[in-house]
Design a protein around this motif. Structure first.
Motif, PDB file in Angstrom:
ATOM      1  N   LYS A  69     -10.129  -5.869   3.779  1.00  6.65           N
ATOM      2  CA  LYS A  69      -8.967  -5.586   4.636  1.00  6.65           C
ATOM      3  C   LYS A  69      -7.677  -5.657   3.832  1.00  6.65           C
ATOM      4  O   LYS A  69      -6.780  -4.833   4.003  1.00  6.65           O
ATOM      5  CB  LYS A  69      -8.898  -6.565   5.808  1.00  6.65           C
ATOM      6  N   LYS A  70      -7.590  -6.632   2.942  1.00  3.52           N
ATOM      7  CA  LYS A  70      -6.389  -6.764   2.112  1.00  3.52           C
ATOM      8  C   LYS A  70      -6.202  -5.525   1.239  1.00  3.52           C
ATOM      9  O   LYS A  70      -5.099  -4.988   1.130  1.00  3.52           O
ATOM     10  CB  LYS A  70      -6.488  -8.019   1.251  1.00  3.52           C
ATOM     11  N   ARG A  71      -7.276  -5.049   0.624  1.00  2.18           N
ATOM     12  CA  ARG A  71      -7.204  -3.851  -0.223  1.00  2.18           C
ATOM     13  C   ARG A  71      -6.794  -2.632   0.604  1.00  2.18           C
ATOM     14  O   ARG A  71      -5.951  -1.844   0.185  1.00  2.18           O
ATOM     15  CB  ARG A  71      -8.547  -3.606  -0.895  1.00  2.18           C
ATOM     16  N   LEU A  72      -7.376  -2.491   1.781  1.00  2.00           N
ATOM     17  CA  LEU A  72      -7.037  -1.348   2.639  1.00  2.00           C
ATOM     18  C   LEU A  72      -5.581  -1.421   3.096  1.00  2.00           C
ATOM     19  O   LEU A  72      -4.884  -0.400   3.172  1.00  2.00           O
ATOM     20  CB  LEU A  72      -7.973  -1.297   3.847  1.00  2.00           C
ATOM     21  N   ARG A  73      -5.093  -2.610   3.403  1.00  2.00           N
ATOM     22  CA  ARG A  73      -3.683  -2.764   3.802  1.00  2.00           C
ATOM     23  C   ARG A  73      -2.755  -2.399   2.652  1.00  2.00           C
ATOM     24  O   ARG A  73      -1.709  -1.791   2.866  1.00  2.00           O
ATOM     25  CB  ARG A  73      -3.418  -4.197   4.269  1.00  2.00           C
ATOM     26  N   GLN A  74      -3.130  -2.755   1.428  1.00  2.00           N
ATOM     27  CA  GLN A  74      -2.312  -2.394   0.267  1.00  2.00           C
ATOM     28  C   GLN A  74      -2.234  -0.882   0.111  1.00  2.00           C
ATOM     29  O   GLN A  74      -1.168  -0.329  -0.138  1.00  2.00           O
ATOM     30  CB  GLN A  74      -2.885  -3.013  -1.006  1.00  2.00           C
ATOM     31  N   ILE A  75      -3.356  -0.211   0.243  1.00  2.00           N
ATOM     32  CA  ILE A  75      -3.380   1.248   0.132  1.00  2.00           C
ATOM     33  C   ILE A  75      -2.628   1.882   1.297  1.00  2.00           C
ATOM     34  O   ILE A  75      -1.860   2.822   1.132  1.00  2.00           O
ATOM     35  CB  ILE A  75      -4.827   1.763   0.076  1.00  2.00           C
ATOM     36  N   GLY A  76      -2.834   1.353   2.494  1.00  2.00           N
ATOM     37  CA  GLY A  76      -2.243   1.930   3.694  1.00  2.00           C
ATOM     38  C   GLY A  76      -0.766   1.664   3.882  1.00  2.00           C
ATOM     39  O   GLY A  76      -0.115   2.309   4.707  1.00  2.00           O
ATOM     40  N   HIS A  77      -0.209   0.745   3.111  1.00  2.00           N
ATOM     41  CA  HIS A  77       1.196   0.371   3.274  1.00  2.00           C
ATOM     42  C   HIS A  77       2.133   1.575   3.200  1.00  2.00           C
ATOM     43  O   HIS A  77       3.066   1.695   3.975  1.00  2.00           O
ATOM     44  CB  HIS A  77       1.583  -0.670   2.229  1.00  2.00           C
ATOM     45  N   HIS A 125      -9.527  11.750   5.362  1.00  2.00           N
ATOM     46  CA  HIS A 125      -8.731  10.779   4.596  1.00  2.00           C
ATOM     47  C   HIS A 125      -9.362   9.390   4.478  1.00  2.00           C
ATOM     48  O   HIS A 125      -8.907   8.591   3.660  1.00  2.00           O
ATOM     49  CB  HIS A 125      -7.340  10.642   5.214  1.00  2.00           C
ATOM     50  N   GLU A 126     -10.320   9.066   5.312  1.00  2.00           N
ATOM     51  CA  GLU A 126     -11.008   7.770   5.342  1.00  2.00           C
ATOM     52  C   GLU A 126     -10.135   6.620   5.815  1.00  2.00           C
ATOM     53  O   GLU A 126     -10.594   5.720   6.507  1.00  2.00           O
ATOM     54  CB  GLU A 126     -11.615   7.402   3.987  1.00  2.00           C
ATOM     55  N   LEU A 127      -8.878   6.599   5.444  1.00  2.00           N
ATOM     56  CA  LEU A 127      -7.950   5.542   5.832  1.00  2.00           C
ATOM     57  C   LEU A 127      -6.699   6.210   6.395  1.00  2.00           C
ATOM     58  O   LEU A 127      -6.033   6.967   5.684  1.00  2.00           O
ATOM     59  CB  LEU A 127      -7.583   4.686   4.611  1.00  2.00           C
ATOM     60  N   ILE A 128      -6.404   5.959   7.680  1.00  2.00           N
ATOM     61  CA  ILE A 128      -5.252   6.610   8.315  1.00  2.00           C
ATOM     62  C   ILE A 128      -4.474   5.622   9.172  1.00  2.00           C
ATOM     63  O   ILE A 128      -4.995   4.589   9.576  1.00  2.00           O
ATOM     64  CB  ILE A 128      -5.678   7.808   9.207  1.00  2.00           C
ATOM     65  N   LYS A 129      -3.225   5.991   9.424  1.00  2.00           N
ATOM     66  CA  LYS A 129      -2.406   5.259  10.377  1.00  2.00           C
ATOM     67  C   LYS A 129      -2.268   6.110  11.630  1.00  2.00           C
ATOM     68  O   LYS A 129      -2.108   7.327  11.554  1.00  2.00           O
ATOM     69  CB  LYS A 129      -1.002   5.001   9.827  1.00  2.00           C
ATOM     70  N   VAL A 130      -2.311   5.438  12.781  1.00  2.00           N
ATOM     71  CA  VAL A 130      -2.116   6.092  14.067  1.00  2.00           C
ATOM     72  C   VAL A 130      -1.027   5.324  14.800  1.00  2.00           C
ATOM     73  O   VAL A 130      -1.052   4.089  14.847  1.00  2.00           O
ATOM     74  CB  VAL A 130      -3.421   6.094  14.907  1.00  2.00           C
ATOM     75  N   VAL A 175      -1.559   1.331  13.969  1.00  2.00           N
ATOM     76  CA  VAL A 175      -2.876   0.788  13.646  1.00  2.00           C
ATOM     77  C   VAL A 175      -3.389   1.509  12.399  1.00  2.00           C
ATOM     78  O   VAL A 175      -3.212   2.716  12.257  1.00  2.00           O
ATOM     79  CB  VAL A 175      -3.866   0.925  14.833  1.00  2.00           C
ATOM     80  N   LEU A 176      -3.964   0.745  11.496  1.00  2.00           N
ATOM     81  CA  LEU A 176      -4.558   1.274  10.270  1.00  2.00           C
ATOM     82  C   LEU A 176      -6.068   1.286  10.475  1.00  2.00           C
ATOM     83  O   LEU A 176      -6.681   0.236  10.670  1.00  2.00           O
ATOM     84  CB  LEU A 176      -4.174   0.403   9.076  1.00  2.00           C
ATOM     85  N   LEU A 228      -9.842   7.375  -2.588  1.00  2.00           N
ATOM     86  CA  LEU A 228     -10.121   7.929  -3.920  1.00  2.00           C
ATOM     87  C   LEU A 228      -8.829   8.248  -4.664  1.00  2.00           C
ATOM     88  O   LEU A 228      -8.750   8.076  -5.882  1.00  2.00           O
ATOM     89  CB  LEU A 228     -10.985   9.184  -3.798  1.00  2.00           C
ATOM     90  N   ARG A 229      -7.805   8.699  -3.949  1.00  2.00           N
ATOM     91  CA  ARG A 229      -6.534   8.996  -4.603  1.00  2.00           C
ATOM     92  C   ARG A 229      -5.851   7.713  -5.064  1.00  2.00           C
ATOM     93  O   ARG A 229      -5.166   7.695  -6.083  1.00  2.00           O
ATOM     94  CB  ARG A 229      -5.607   9.774  -3.663  1.00  2.00           C
ATOM     95  N   ALA A 230      -6.048   6.612  -4.332  1.00  2.00           N
ATOM     96  CA  ALA A 230      -5.445   5.339  -4.726  1.00  2.00           C
ATOM     97  C   ALA A 230      -6.119   4.771  -5.973  1.00  2.00           C
ATOM     98  O   ALA A 230      -5.505   4.039  -6.739  1.00  2.00           O
ATOM     99  CB  ALA A 230      -5.533   4.335  -3.581  1.00  2.00           C
ATOM    100  N   ALA A 231      -7.388   5.097  -6.157  1.00  2.00           N
ATOM    101  CA  ALA A 231      -8.141   4.576  -7.300  1.00  2.00           C
ATOM    102  C   ALA A 231      -7.734   5.236  -8.613  1.00  2.00           C
ATOM    103  O   ALA A 231      -7.989   4.700  -9.687  1.00  2.00           O
ATOM    104  CB  ALA A 231      -9.633   4.772  -7.076  1.00  2.00           C
ATOM    105  N   THR A 232      -7.105   6.407  -8.532  1.00  2.00           N
ATOM    106  CA  THR A 232      -6.733   7.111  -9.765  1.00  2.00           C
ATOM    107  C   THR A 232      -5.331   6.789 -10.188  1.00  2.00           C
ATOM    108  O   THR A 232      -4.528   6.315  -9.502  1.00  2.00           O
ATOM    109  CB  THR A 232      -6.858   8.636  -9.600  1.00  2.00           C
TER     110      THR A 232
END
Length: 103
Positions: free
Chosen positions: A8-16, A44-49, A82-83, A99-103
């Motif tokens: 969750k912490k990693r996803l929040r960092q990417i989603g910020h 996108h796998e990870l989105i904000k709504v 919501v993320l 995947l884009r955050a990993a590069t």
């Protein structure tokens, strides 16, 4: 599928830095909105709504219904945002926020 605290912490960092890709407006949670959220999660796998409305309990119910209907995990909820996370069946490196955050 349940996310660990570290995940969750990693996803929040990417989603910020992400902007909401779906806005839930006055018509509420319709089949069309759910289909759009489902499609954006697949891309996108990870989105904000952004979930509109002034009633906090109604917003929370809508968020839980979105997660249930799309089989997504809630990584974070802040106010009306919501993320959501759901791994794609075939991730596209050009669209996937992970995947884009990993590069």
């Amino acid at each position: 599928m349940s996310l660990s605290t570290a995940e969750k912490k990693r996803l929040r960092q990417i989603g910020h830095h992400l902007n909401p890709v779906v806005l839930l407006g006055g018509n509420g949670l319709t089949d069309a909105v759910l289909a759009e959220i489902d499609a954006r999660l697949e891309d996108h796998e990870l989105i904000k709504v952004r979930v509109g409305g002034e009633d906090r309990e109604a917003r929370q119910e809508a968020i839980l219904e979105i997660a249930r209907a799309t089989q997504a995990e809630i990584a974070q909820t802040i106010g009306k945002l919501v993320l959501l996370y759901r791994p794609a069946k075939r991730p596209d490196p050009k669209l996937s926020n992970l995947l884009r955050a990993a590069t």
